[in-house]
Write a protein that holds these residues in place. Structure first.
Motif, PDB file in Angstrom:
ATOM      1  N   ASP A  23      38.625   2.336  20.584  1.00 26.26           N
ATOM      2  CA  ASP A  23      37.314   2.387  21.228  1.00 26.26           C
ATOM      3  C   ASP A  23      37.244   1.293  22.290  1.00 26.26           C
ATOM      4  O   ASP A  23      37.823   0.210  22.137  1.00 26.26           O
ATOM      5  CB  ASP A  23      36.194   2.174  20.197  1.00 26.26           C
ATOM      6  N   GLU A  56      39.742   9.030  25.160  1.00 30.94           N
ATOM      7  CA  GLU A  56      39.219   8.000  24.276  1.00 30.94           C
ATOM      8  C   GLU A  56      37.798   7.631  24.685  1.00 30.94           C
ATOM      9  O   GLU A  56      37.431   7.718  25.856  1.00 30.94           O
ATOM     10  CB  GLU A  56      40.122   6.764  24.313  1.00 30.94           C
ATOM     11  N   GLU A  57      37.001   7.203  23.700  1.00 30.80           N
ATOM     12  CA  GLU A  57      35.596   6.905  23.945  1.00 30.80           C
ATOM     13  C   GLU A  57      35.432   5.556  24.642  1.00 30.80           C
ATOM     14  O   GLU A  57      36.016   4.559  24.224  1.00 30.80           O
ATOM     15  CB  GLU A  57      34.797   6.916  22.646  1.00 30.80           C
ATOM     16  N   HIS A  58      34.633   5.551  25.688  1.00 28.83           N
ATOM     17  CA  HIS A  58      34.259   4.339  26.410  1.00 28.83           C
ATOM     18  C   HIS A  58      32.727   4.253  26.406  1.00 28.83           C
ATOM     19  O   HIS A  58      32.054   5.156  26.924  1.00 28.83           O
ATOM     20  CB  HIS A  58      34.762   4.376  27.855  1.00 28.83           C
TER      21      HIS A  58
END
Length: 416
Positions: A23, A56-58
């Motif tokens: 994350d 991917e989460e930002h």
């Protein structure tokens, strides 16, 4: 605009554990900046974006302010002026509040690295008390990292008790309670850990701070309820229950069996005091309590149904060799042994966990399971054979049952 790796990925790398997901937090950007660079917005409560290549989460750096009760009682603020330190301050534990920049340098304003070395679970700030879900999360982390020797800091334990006393955990919604509990039940074998984690730690932490009585009162009511020491050297029914869950983990059984092991003895909490330490009829008294627990926390139907079966039948399974042929057949029918052999197997596993969830009996033999499997095979009757003999309609089922009973009677006579 700067991007930092945060949370579990940094923590697990520093612990030498495999990193399964990463994350990121983004500082100095607006949602428009993210979209312009190809990020896809996915956040509902606050701005979260998927990287255009890695997916991917930002998340944009944010602050939060308490605005109501419970898990959702927060107002979030994001903006280019929100710093990385502002974002880390709102996180739950110091070991989860470490960031890493693009050059591998750590940003650790709350001593998370030191707490990792000390194997300590410690809250970042008094803001921890604003989110009641964190009580369950820290209990889950305590269970997950118990094999590494982690413990909860004394001051954090005090804060958790204060949160419970203030009624914060009373505002947790059922779905969140069950989600954390489910994760605690199944997060037992993680790569890199020296030994399996055991769910009993999760429930003990909740009990010690008083939260168990608020979110799972049926389970908490088992604390201090005595059992016969000749059958249960551990005596306390809650201790026995948690030993049963750990037995399910040691055996590698799935979630449904672990839930059944957790709930099978709820009826002992309502045994009349004059009858203690005996618990005659607790299997029947436990059935409505299992239903109540599962309905309130919205436990998945498969787990609920297996827990009901194990609760109702475990005593008969324990003494199965004493049963008459007709009682044995009725037990096999209630266990759905003929129609759903896979459910039958899970029920046997749950009963075995009950037998092995006792002090000094963790590795005891439990021949009842094999005996019942053999009984099921002995009672097998072919529908085709019954139809070929001229039976039809309702008479088919009656004849199948008659033949099963006869075969069980013959088999029991051979068994002695």
């Amino acid at each position: 605009m700067k991007t930092y790796l945060v949370g579990g990925a940094v923590r697990d790398r520093l612990l030498g554990l495999p990193v399964s997901e990463r994350d990121w937090v983004v500082v100095g950007a607006t949602p428009e900046d993210m979209i312009a660079q190809g990020y896809r917005p996915v956040g509902k409560d606050f701005p979260v974006f998927l990287h255009p290549q890695t997916r991917e989460e930002h998340a944009l750096a944010r602050t939060e302010r308490k605005s109501g009760h419970g898990y959702h009682g927060f107002t979030f603020h994001t903006g280019p002026e929100v710093s990385l330190e502002d974002d880390l301050w709102r996180r739950d534990l110091t070991i989860n509040a470490i960031a890493e920049d693009a050059h591998g340098r750590l940003v650790d304003p709350h001593g998370g690295r030191q707490d990792l070395d000390a194997r300590l679970l410690r809250h970042v700030s008094p803001a921890f008390a604003e989110d009641p879900l964190r009580v369950l999360r820290i209990a889950r982390f305590a269970a997950r990292f118990a094999p590494l020797g982690f413990r909860i800091a004394d001051e954090t334990q005090v804060l958790m008790r204060e949160m419970v006393a203030a009624g914060e955990v009373d505002h947790l919604v059922a779905e969140r309670v069950w989600k954390e509990t489910e994760r605690a039940l199944i997060e037992t074998q993680r790569a890199g850990l020296p030994a399996p984690a055991f769910p009993s730690v999760y429930f003990r932490v909740l009990h010690d701070c008083g939260a168990l009585a608020r979110v799972m009162p049926e389970l908490a009511a088992l604390h201090g309820v005595p059992q016969r020491a000749d059958y249960h050297p551990e005596v306390d029914t809650l201790i026995h229950t948690l030993m049963c869950v750990d037995a399910a983990v040691r055996a590698g059984h799935g979630l449904d069996v672990r839930v059944a092991a957790l709930l099978h003895d709820l009826g002992k909490a309502v045994t009349p005091s004059a009858e203690l330490p005996r618990h005659i009829g607790h299997e029947h008294r436990g059935v409505p309590l299992v239903r109540q627990f599962c309905e309130r926390l919205r436990v998945p139907a498969n787990a609920r149904d297996l827990a009901l079966v194990v609760t109702r039948e475990h005593l008969l399974v324990h003494r199965v060799r004493e049963l008459r042929a007709i009682t044995l057949l009725e037990l096999l029918e209630r266990l759905d042994a003929f129609r759903r052999p896979e459910r039958f197997e899970l029920a046997l596993q749950g009963c075995e966990c009950d037998a092995r969830g006792r002090l000094g009996f963790e590795n005891c033999e439990y021949p009842q399971t094999d005996w019942l499997r053999q009984a099921r095979l002995a009672a097998q009757v072919s529908n085709a054979d019954v139809l070929a003999d001229g039976f039809s309609g309702a008479a088919v089922g009656e004849e199948i049952r008659r033949r099963r009973l006869a075969r069980l009677a013959d088999w029991k006579q051979i068994q002695g």
